[in-house]
Design an enzyme around this catalytic site. Structure first.
Site, PDB file in Angstrom:
ATOM      1  N   GLU A  76       0.843  -1.195   0.000  1.00 50.74           N
ATOM      2  CA  GLU A  76       0.000   0.000   0.000  1.00 50.74           C
ATOM      3  C   GLU A  76       0.876   1.242   0.000  1.00 50.74           C
ATOM      4  O   GLU A  76       1.978   1.236   0.572  1.00 50.74           O
ATOM      5  CB  GLU A  76      -0.867   0.013   1.267  1.00 50.74           C
ATOM      6  CG  GLU A  76      -2.323  -0.324   1.027  1.00 50.74           C
ATOM      7  CD  GLU A  76      -3.104   0.793   0.339  1.00 50.74           C
ATOM      8  OE1 GLU A  76      -2.566   1.494  -0.546  1.00 50.74           O
ATOM      9  OE2 GLU A  76      -4.279   0.963   0.686  1.00 50.74           O
ATOM     10  N   ASP A  77       0.394   2.304  -0.623  1.00 47.89           N
ATOM     11  CA  ASP A  77       1.114   3.572  -0.545  1.00 47.89           C
ATOM     12  C   ASP A  77       0.998   4.163   0.853  1.00 47.89           C
ATOM     13  O   ASP A  77       1.971   4.575   1.459  1.00 47.89           O
ATOM     14  CB  ASP A  77       0.586   4.566  -1.598  1.00 47.89           C
ATOM     15  CG  ASP A  77      -0.935   4.730  -1.558  1.00 47.89           C
ATOM     16  OD1 ASP A  77      -1.627   3.977  -0.852  1.00 47.89           O
ATOM     17  OD2 ASP A  77      -1.439   5.627  -2.264  1.00 47.89           O
ATOM     18  N   ASP A 121      -4.423   4.875   6.141  1.00 47.28           N
ATOM     19  CA  ASP A 121      -5.043   6.001   6.830  1.00 47.28           C
ATOM     20  C   ASP A 121      -6.078   5.419   7.798  1.00 47.28           C
ATOM     21  O   ASP A 121      -5.732   4.972   8.883  1.00 47.28           O
ATOM     22  CB  ASP A 121      -5.632   6.902   5.725  1.00 47.28           C
ATOM     23  CG  ASP A 121      -6.232   8.195   6.221  1.00 47.28           C
ATOM     24  OD1 ASP A 121      -5.758   8.742   7.212  1.00 47.28           O
ATOM     25  OD2 ASP A 121      -7.191   8.677   5.594  1.00 47.28           O
ATOM     26  N   LYS A 154      -0.521   6.642   8.890  1.00 43.29           N
ATOM     27  CA  LYS A 154      -0.972   7.717   9.781  1.00 43.29           C
ATOM     28  C   LYS A 154      -1.448   7.038  11.071  1.00 43.29           C
ATOM     29  O   LYS A 154      -2.626   6.671  11.187  1.00 43.29           O
ATOM     30  CB  LYS A 154      -2.116   8.507   9.122  1.00 43.29           C
ATOM     31  CG  LYS A 154      -1.692   9.295   7.882  1.00 43.29           C
ATOM     32  CD  LYS A 154      -2.879  10.038   7.279  1.00 43.29           C
ATOM     33  CE  LYS A 154      -2.500  10.794   6.021  1.00 43.29           C
ATOM     34  NZ  LYS A 154      -3.680  11.356   5.316  1.00 43.29           N
ATOM     35  N   PHE A 198      -2.768  15.730   5.000  1.00 49.40           N
ATOM     36  CA  PHE A 198      -2.957  15.232   3.642  1.00 49.40           C
ATOM     37  C   PHE A 198      -1.680  15.458   2.838  1.00 49.40           C
ATOM     38  O   PHE A 198      -1.127  16.558   2.823  1.00 49.40           O
ATOM     39  CB  PHE A 198      -4.144  15.931   2.967  1.00 49.40           C
ATOM     40  CG  PHE A 198      -4.459  15.328   1.635  1.00 49.40           C
ATOM     41  CD1 PHE A 198      -5.110  14.111   1.544  1.00 49.40           C
ATOM     42  CD2 PHE A 198      -4.061  15.959   0.464  1.00 49.40           C
ATOM     43  CE1 PHE A 198      -5.367  13.526   0.311  1.00 49.40           C
ATOM     44  CE2 PHE A 198      -4.318  15.380  -0.775  1.00 49.40           C
ATOM     45  CZ  PHE A 198      -4.974  14.164  -0.847  1.00 49.40           C
ATOM     46  N   ASP A 217      -1.949  11.100  -4.737  1.00 47.76           N
ATOM     47  CA  ASP A 217      -2.562  12.173  -5.522  1.00 47.76           C
ATOM     48  C   ASP A 217      -3.512  13.049  -4.725  1.00 47.76           C
ATOM     49  O   ASP A 217      -4.039  12.649  -3.685  1.00 47.76           O
ATOM     50  CB  ASP A 217      -3.377  11.566  -6.655  1.00 47.76           C
ATOM     51  CG  ASP A 217      -4.659  10.914  -6.134  1.00 47.76           C
ATOM     52  OD1 ASP A 217      -4.560  10.034  -5.265  1.00 47.76           O
ATOM     53  OD2 ASP A 217      -5.758  11.320  -6.560  1.00 47.76           O
ATOM     54  N   ARG A 272       0.841  12.576  -8.608  1.00 45.56           N
ATOM     55  CA  ARG A 272       1.433  11.240  -8.476  1.00 45.56           C
ATOM     56  C   ARG A 272       2.853  11.176  -9.020  1.00 45.56           C
ATOM     57  O   ARG A 272       3.649  10.335  -8.631  1.00 45.56           O
ATOM     58  CB  ARG A 272       0.585  10.203  -9.221  1.00 45.56           C
ATOM     59  CG  ARG A 272      -0.814  10.024  -8.677  1.00 45.56           C
ATOM     60  CD  ARG A 272      -1.437   8.760  -9.263  1.00 45.56           C
ATOM     61  NE  ARG A 272      -2.878   8.691  -9.040  1.00 45.56           N
ATOM     62  CZ  ARG A 272      -3.448   8.214  -7.939  1.00 45.56           C
ATOM     63  NH1 ARG A 272      -2.716   7.793  -6.941  1.00 45.56           N
ATOM     64  NH2 ARG A 272      -4.762   8.167  -7.835  1.00 45.56           N
TER      65      ARG A 272
HETATM   66  P1  IMP Z   1      -7.767   4.165   4.032  1.00 46.47           P
HETATM   67  O1  IMP Z   1      -8.689   3.175   3.394  1.00 46.47           O
HETATM   68  O2  IMP Z   1      -8.505   5.246   4.776  1.00 46.47           O
HETATM   69  O3  IMP Z   1      -6.696   3.530   4.895  1.00 46.47           O
HETATM   70  O4  IMP Z   1      -7.084   4.984   2.889  1.00 46.47           O
HETATM   71  C1  IMP Z   1      -6.140   4.443   2.135  1.00 46.47           C
HETATM   72  C2  IMP Z   1      -6.074   5.049   0.751  1.00 46.47           C
HETATM   73  O5  IMP Z   1      -6.494   6.414   0.715  1.00 46.47           O
HETATM   74  C3  IMP Z   1      -4.634   5.052   0.326  1.00 46.47           C
HETATM   75  O6  IMP Z   1      -4.328   3.889  -0.366  1.00 46.47           O
HETATM   76  C4  IMP Z   1      -4.537   6.294  -0.522  1.00 46.47           C
HETATM   77  O7  IMP Z   1      -4.833   5.961  -1.852  1.00 46.47           O
HETATM   78  C5  IMP Z   1      -5.584   7.223   0.023  1.00 46.47           C
HETATM   79  N1  IMP Z   1      -4.988   8.207   0.966  1.00 46.47           N
HETATM   80  C6  IMP Z   1      -4.979   8.173   2.307  1.00 46.47           C
HETATM   81  N2  IMP Z   1      -4.343   9.240   2.843  1.00 46.47           N
HETATM   82  C7  IMP Z   1      -3.923   9.977   1.784  1.00 46.47           C
HETATM   83  C8  IMP Z   1      -3.178  11.215   1.663  1.00 46.47           C
HETATM   84  O8  IMP Z   1      -2.763  11.867   2.649  1.00 46.47           O
HETATM   85  N3  IMP Z   1      -2.935  11.631   0.390  1.00 46.47           N
HETATM   86  C9  IMP Z   1      -3.357  10.963  -0.720  1.00 46.47           C
HETATM   87  N4  IMP Z   1      -4.043   9.815  -0.649  1.00 46.47           N
HETATM   88  C10 IMP Z   1      -4.333   9.327   0.584  1.00 46.47           C
HETATM   89 MG    MG Z   2      -4.005   3.657  -2.281  1.00 48.03          MG
END
Ligand code: IMP
Ligand code: MG
Length: 178
Positions: free
Chosen positions: A102-103, A106, A134, A155, A162, A168
């Site tokens: 995963e990038d 969150d 995070k 963010f 992105d 990106r």
């Molecule tokens: P989650 O499902 O809330 O854990 O979010 C994960 C996905 O949301 C990541 O794979 C990202 O693609 C996107 N994401 C979460 N935080 C950020 C951020 O700060 N900048 C850009 N994309 C984010």
């Molecule tokens: Mg992602």
């Protein structure tokens, strides 16, 4: 470049490419040790993880494979909590040692969803590697086995991540300015 503007938002330099790459090399070294004599299957989560997946795999010295899934949960600068499965897993992963890439983690909604999808396909093992975490936001119980960099709840864009589709391509990571 210290500042970038993407649509209506300004971002300032936060994590330089050199530090990103050094943390990825360290993470790859751990995987090389932990998966010695194994043949892991990496599953990258598109779109955000394409740069991380690329730089990580260049530092993996094991026999390994990579595949991608495409999922989206973010809209603009916040998580929607709703997961859209855009491209699924079309491969037999039973008995495989899977490492999800995963990038950024969150809320963890995305990896929780992936965990449930992957575990239903009977892999031998499943671990999660993320470039960024995070920790103040992440509330799920799924263990994050490999985390390269932990950050505050801001963010960010760049290095695959992105804002509304843009940013990106940036080599470094930038943080939104309030
Ligand atoms: P989650 O499902 O809330 O854990 O979010 C994960 C996905 O949301 C990541 O794979 C990202 O693609 C996107 N994401 C979460 N935080 C950020 C951020 O700060 N900048 C850009 N994309 C984010
Ligand atoms: Mg992602």
């Amino acid at each position: 470049m210290n500042q970038v503007q993407l649509k209506d938002k300004k971002f300032s330099l936060f994590i330089e490419e050199e530090r990103i790459l050094a943390s990825i090399v360290a993470l790859a070294e751990k995987i090389n040790i932990d998966y010695k004599d194994k043949n892991p299957l990496f599953i990258g989560v598109l779109n955000g993880s394409f740069m991380f997946a690329s730089d990580l795999l260049k530092n993996i010295s094991l026999d390994c494979e990579i595949s991608f899934v495409k999922i989206s949960s973010y809209d603009g600068t916040s998580s929607t909590g709703k997961i859209n499965n855009l491209i699924g897993l079309n491969q037999d992963i039973s008995g495989r040692d899977v490492i999800v890439l995963e990038d950024i983690v969150d809320t963890g909604n995305t990896i929780e969803n992936l965990y449930n999808t992957i575990i239903a396909k009977n892999p031998n093992s499943i671990k999660f590697a993320t470039l960024l975490l995070k920790p103040d936001v992440y509330k799920k119980s799924i263990k994050l086995d490999y985390v390269a960099i932990s950050i505050a709840n801001d963010f960010i864009v760049g290095y695959g991540l992105d804002y509304d589709g843009l940013g990106r391509n940036l080599r470094d990571i930038y943080k939104i300015t309030k």
